[in-house]
Motif scaffolding. Structure first.
Motif, short mmCIF file in Angstrom:
data_model
loop_
_atom_site.label_atom_id
_atom_site.label_comp_id
_atom_site.label_asym_id
_atom_site.label_seq_id
_atom_site.Cartn_x
_atom_site.Cartn_y
_atom_site.Cartn_z
N ASP A 93 -20.09 111.83 -65.54
CA ASP A 93 -20.24 111.00 -66.72
C ASP A 93 -18.86 110.64 -67.27
OD1 ASP A 93 -19.26 113.17 -68.19
OD2 ASP A 93 -21.23 113.80 -68.92
N GLU A 94 -18.84 109.96 -68.42
CA GLU A 94 -17.57 109.48 -68.98
C GLU A 94 -16.64 110.61 -69.40
OE1 GLU A 94 -20.66 109.62 -72.28
OE2 GLU A 94 -20.54 109.01 -70.17
N ASN A 95 -17.16 111.83 -69.50
CA ASN A 95 -16.34 112.98 -69.88
C ASN A 95 -16.02 113.90 -68.70
OD1 ASN A 95 -16.23 112.39 -72.72
ND2 ASN A 95 -18.39 113.01 -72.84
N GLY A 96 -16.30 113.41 -67.49
CA GLY A 96 -15.97 114.18 -66.30
C GLY A 96 -16.95 115.27 -65.94
N ASN A 97 -18.15 115.23 -66.52
CA ASN A 97 -19.16 116.24 -66.22
C ASN A 97 -20.08 115.76 -65.10
OD1 ASN A 97 -18.54 118.06 -68.52
ND2 ASN A 97 -19.22 116.30 -69.72
N ALA A 98 -20.45 116.69 -64.23
CA ALA A 98 -21.45 116.42 -63.19
C ALA A 98 -22.60 117.40 -63.37
CB ALA A 98 -20.84 116.58 -61.80
N SER A 99 -23.81 116.97 -63.05
CA SER A 99 -24.95 117.87 -63.24
C SER A 99 -26.06 117.55 -62.26
CB SER A 99 -25.49 117.77 -64.67
OG SER A 99 -26.02 116.48 -64.91
N ARG A 100 -26.91 118.55 -62.06
CA ARG A 100 -28.12 118.39 -61.24
C ARG A 100 -29.20 119.26 -61.86
NH1 ARG A 100 -26.94 117.12 -55.11
NH2 ARG A 100 -24.99 116.03 -55.37
N GLY A 101 -30.43 118.74 -61.83
CA GLY A 101 -31.54 119.51 -62.37
C GLY A 101 -31.74 119.26 -63.86
N ASP A 102 -32.47 120.17 -64.51
CA ASP A 102 -32.83 120.04 -65.93
C ASP A 102 -31.67 120.53 -66.79
OD1 ASP A 102 -34.14 119.66 -68.27
OD2 ASP A 102 -35.70 121.17 -67.93
N VAL A 103 -30.74 119.61 -67.08
CA VAL A 103 -29.48 119.97 -67.73
C VAL A 103 -29.22 119.04 -68.91
CG1 VAL A 103 -26.98 120.05 -67.43
CG2 VAL A 103 -28.49 120.90 -65.61
N SER A 104 -28.74 119.59 -70.04
CA SER A 104 -28.29 118.81 -71.19
C SER A 104 -26.83 119.17 -71.47
CB SER A 104 -29.14 119.09 -72.42
OG SER A 104 -30.48 118.66 -72.23
N ILE A 105 -26.00 118.15 -71.59
CA ILE A 105 -24.57 118.38 -71.81
C ILE A 105 -24.15 117.69 -73.09
CG2 ILE A 105 -22.26 118.00 -70.88
CD1 ILE A 105 -23.44 118.10 -68.09
N HIS A 106 -23.48 118.43 -73.98
CA HIS A 106 -23.05 117.89 -75.27
C HIS A 106 -21.61 118.32 -75.54
CE1 HIS A 106 -27.27 116.97 -76.14
NE2 HIS A 106 -27.54 118.18 -75.68
N ALA A 107 -20.79 117.40 -75.96
CA ALA A 107 -19.42 117.68 -76.41
C ALA A 107 -18.67 118.58 -75.43
CB ALA A 107 -19.45 118.32 -77.80
N SER A 108 -18.83 118.29 -74.15
CA SER A 108 -18.21 119.11 -73.12
C SER A 108 -17.48 118.22 -72.12
CB SER A 108 -19.26 119.96 -72.39
OG SER A 108 -19.88 120.85 -73.30
N GLU A 109 -16.52 118.83 -71.40
CA GLU A 109 -15.67 118.05 -70.51
C GLU A 109 -15.50 118.73 -69.16
OE1 GLU A 109 -11.91 117.63 -72.37
OE2 GLU A 109 -12.67 116.53 -74.12
N ASN A 110 -15.46 117.90 -68.11
CA ASN A 110 -15.02 118.32 -66.77
C ASN A 110 -15.74 119.57 -66.28
OD1 ASN A 110 -13.12 116.20 -66.81
ND2 ASN A 110 -11.65 117.49 -67.89
N SER A 111 -17.03 119.63 -66.55
CA SER A 111 -17.82 120.78 -66.12
C SER A 111 -18.88 120.36 -65.10
CB SER A 111 -18.48 121.47 -67.32
OG SER A 111 -17.50 122.06 -68.15
#
Length: 361
Positions: free
Chosen positions: A290-308
């Motif tokens: 995403d625009e903050n460098g996060n990648a994810s798979r599955g049932d995941v919610s990402i908030h205010a986080s970077e490069n994870s």
């Protein structure tokens, strides 16, 4: 005359650095980590299309019994049916695998047929570039050289082996030296010199040429592998190597047994978008973000986080206010590690093994 090449896909590893997703019976090559296909399916597809310069034969897959049924099902789904599933009764590293493959190809197709030895768990973005590199390598392998493919390094990576190039030969170079996993300062020096490639762990050689080099440099591997093939049990396309003979093989890598000792080693540069997907950080680096460098798979919610990088195979996982983390949740385990320390996951696996938690491995 079109060169014939038998791909030999090594699929027996357990991928411990991608724990807890990767387990001994269901390792990383049997997971869809980069695309919708599993990594072994991607690898089989990669060596299914021939070119004007060479013709791929049906591949040989080398794996262990616990992986066989799942791998066979996945490969049946791709339509890339192997000519043979070689089942290792025990793990013995890559030199015995190469020896077994060369013996099988020599017996079935002849000693001049080439073998492309490649891992099942690597990602290659540029398939056309990959085939072009193979075409260049085939010219050298047909002349009796043992070819390895070198990746232009883009950083001082300490988790890879390095190859120093020597004098040029056709579209490659004689190998001057191999160095296995240098420290950070040495890796920086290699990068600055411009004379080194990463060792992709992909090899191309004639069956007869390889067996001759094995007899010279590691005759015990040659003999034990030959005996394991001769006494193997076969059921259809499944060939199970003889336990006693294969167990007697030294457990030694192909690099050390042959490539570091032979005078026939050459390296062909390969700009192919390669990754060995050898750690969670390596997988993060080639994943969509995403625009903050996060990648994810599955049932995941990402908030205010970077490069994870967050993966869930079941439970809802939510993160807030973190950066540079790897988080992997499976049904029975959760991993949390800093991206910079992703290589240490193997130490976690070793600790679990020492403490008797074999159900998690």
């Amino acid at each position: 005359m079109v060169v014939r090449i038998v791909p030999v896909i090594m699929s027996g590893g357990s991928g411990t650095r991608l724990w807890p997703l990767s387990r001994a019976a269901h390792p990383k090559q049997l997971h869809p980590l980069v695309t919708e296909l599993t990594m072994v399916q991607e690898t089989a597809r990669r060596v299914a299309a021939s070119s004007k310069d060479f013709e791929f034969e049906a591949p040989i897959i080398v794996l262990n019994e616990s992986q066989y049924a799942r791998a066979r099902q996945q490969l049946d789904e791709t339509g890339c049916a192997p000519s043979c599933y070689v089942v290792e009764p025990v793990g013995r590293n890559t030199a015995p695998v190469a020896a077994v493959a060369a013996e099988l190809v020599r017996r079935e197709l002849g000693e001049d047929v080439l073998i492309l030895l490649l891992p099942a768990d690597h990602h290659i973005r540029d398939i056309d570039g990959f085939h072009q590199a193979i075409a260049h390598g085939a010219t050298l392998a047909a002349q009796g050289q043992l070819v390895t493919f070198g990746i232009e390094p883009d950083g001082p990576e300490t988790g890879y082996g390095y190859i120093r190039r020597g004098e040029p030969i056709l579209s490659g170079f004689h190998v001057d030296r191999f160095t296995e996993k240098p420290d950070a300062a040495t890796a920086r020096g290699f990068l600055e010199s411009g004379e080194y490639y990463w060792n992709a762990g992909i090899f191309l050689f004639g069956a007869g040429a390889l067996l001759a080099e094995l007899e010279q440099h590691c005759s015990e591997v040659a003999q034990c592998s030959r005996d394991a093939v001769t006494a193997a049990g076969q059921s259809g396309t499944k060939l199970t190597l003889d336990l006693a003979a294969f167990e007697a093989c030294p457990s030694i890598s192909f690099d050390y047994a042959v490539m570091e000792r032979t005078r026939r080693a050459v390296v062909v540069p390969a700009d192919i978008g390669w990754s060995d997907v050898g750690s969670w950080d390596a997988l993060w680096s080639i994943s969509d973000k995403d625009e903050n460098g996060n990648a994810s798979r599955g049932d995941v919610s990402i908030h205010a986080s970077e490069n994870s990088f967050v993966i869930s195979n079941g439970a809802k996982v939510a993160i807030h206010g973190v950066k540079d983390l790897i988080i992997v949740a499976t049904g029975d385990a959760v991993l949390v590690v800093h991206r910079d320390d992703a290589q240490s996951v193997k130490k976690i696996v070793d600790a679990l093994k020492d403490s008797g938690h074999h159900d998690l491995l």
